[in-house]
Design an enzyme around this catalytic site. Structure first.
Site, short mmCIF file in Angstrom:
data_model
loop_
_atom_site.label_atom_id
_atom_site.label_comp_id
_atom_site.label_asym_id
_atom_site.label_seq_id
_atom_site.Cartn_x
_atom_site.Cartn_y
_atom_site.Cartn_z
N SER A 26 9.24 -0.19 4.56
CA SER A 26 8.49 -1.35 4.06
C SER A 26 9.46 -2.45 3.64
O SER A 26 10.47 -2.19 3.01
CB SER A 26 7.59 -0.96 2.89
N ASP B 75 8.19 7.49 4.75
CA ASP B 75 9.26 7.23 3.79
C ASP B 75 10.25 8.39 3.67
O ASP B 75 11.43 8.18 3.44
CB ASP B 75 8.68 6.94 2.41
N GLU C 130 4.57 9.84 3.29
CA GLU C 130 4.44 8.40 3.04
C GLU C 130 4.09 8.25 1.57
O GLU C 130 3.08 8.76 1.11
CB GLU C 130 3.34 7.80 3.92
N GLU D 23 11.02 7.96 -4.68
CA GLU D 23 11.38 8.58 -3.40
C GLU D 23 12.70 9.33 -3.52
O GLU D 23 12.82 10.46 -3.04
CB GLU D 23 11.47 7.52 -2.31
#
Length: 143
Positions: free
Chosen positions: A32, A42, A55, A12
């Site tokens: 999460s 995310d 995501e 990420e």
């Protein structure tokens, strides 16, 4: 943080850095494992009014399917609806990083969402080009 989450976080952060380098305003908002009640994607990336929501999901093997639980999918789809953003599932597998429009995912009998290996996605450069095409202005916009 366990090794799996660390690796996912590194992916990420890498994507966030690349999008920033391409002129996006980017926020990494992983939820999460947190105590957040409201599901959010995310990565949230903005460029000239265009909103991209990602995501991220990772797999160790190249051929496996990627699943998104119904509850999580519904939450991030609602976030996309409220924000006006375009939602993508970012898929990281060995040697593969692609972004699949969420509406291309298949729904299972139990209501979860799944990305098969056959589903086409965009690479990062194609995703950037998609956004830039939405923000490019031609002379026709001013006539």
């Amino acid at each position: 943080m366990n090794a799996k989450k660390r690796k996912g976080s590194a992916v990420e952060r890498n994507i966030v850095g690349k999008l920033r380098d391409k002129g996006f305003a980017v926020v990494r908002a992983p939820a999460s494992g947190s105590k957040r009640k409201d599901p959010i994607p995310d990565i949230i990336a903005l460029k000239s009014g265009v909103i991209i929501l990602i995501e991220m999901k990772s797999r160790k093997d190249k051929e496996g399917k990627i699943y998104v639980r119904r509850e999580q999918a519904e939450g991030i789809m609602e976030f996309a609806r409220k924000s006006g953003g375009t939602l993508f599932l970012g898929v990281k597998k060995p040697g593969v990083l692609k972004f699949i429009p969420f509406d291309k995912l298949r729904r299972t009998e139990t209501g979860n969402y799944v990305a098969d290996s056959e589903i086409e996605g965009l690479d990062l450069e194609d995703l950037v080009r998609l956004v830039e095409a939405k923000v490019s202005k031609t002379l026709d916009n001013f006539l």
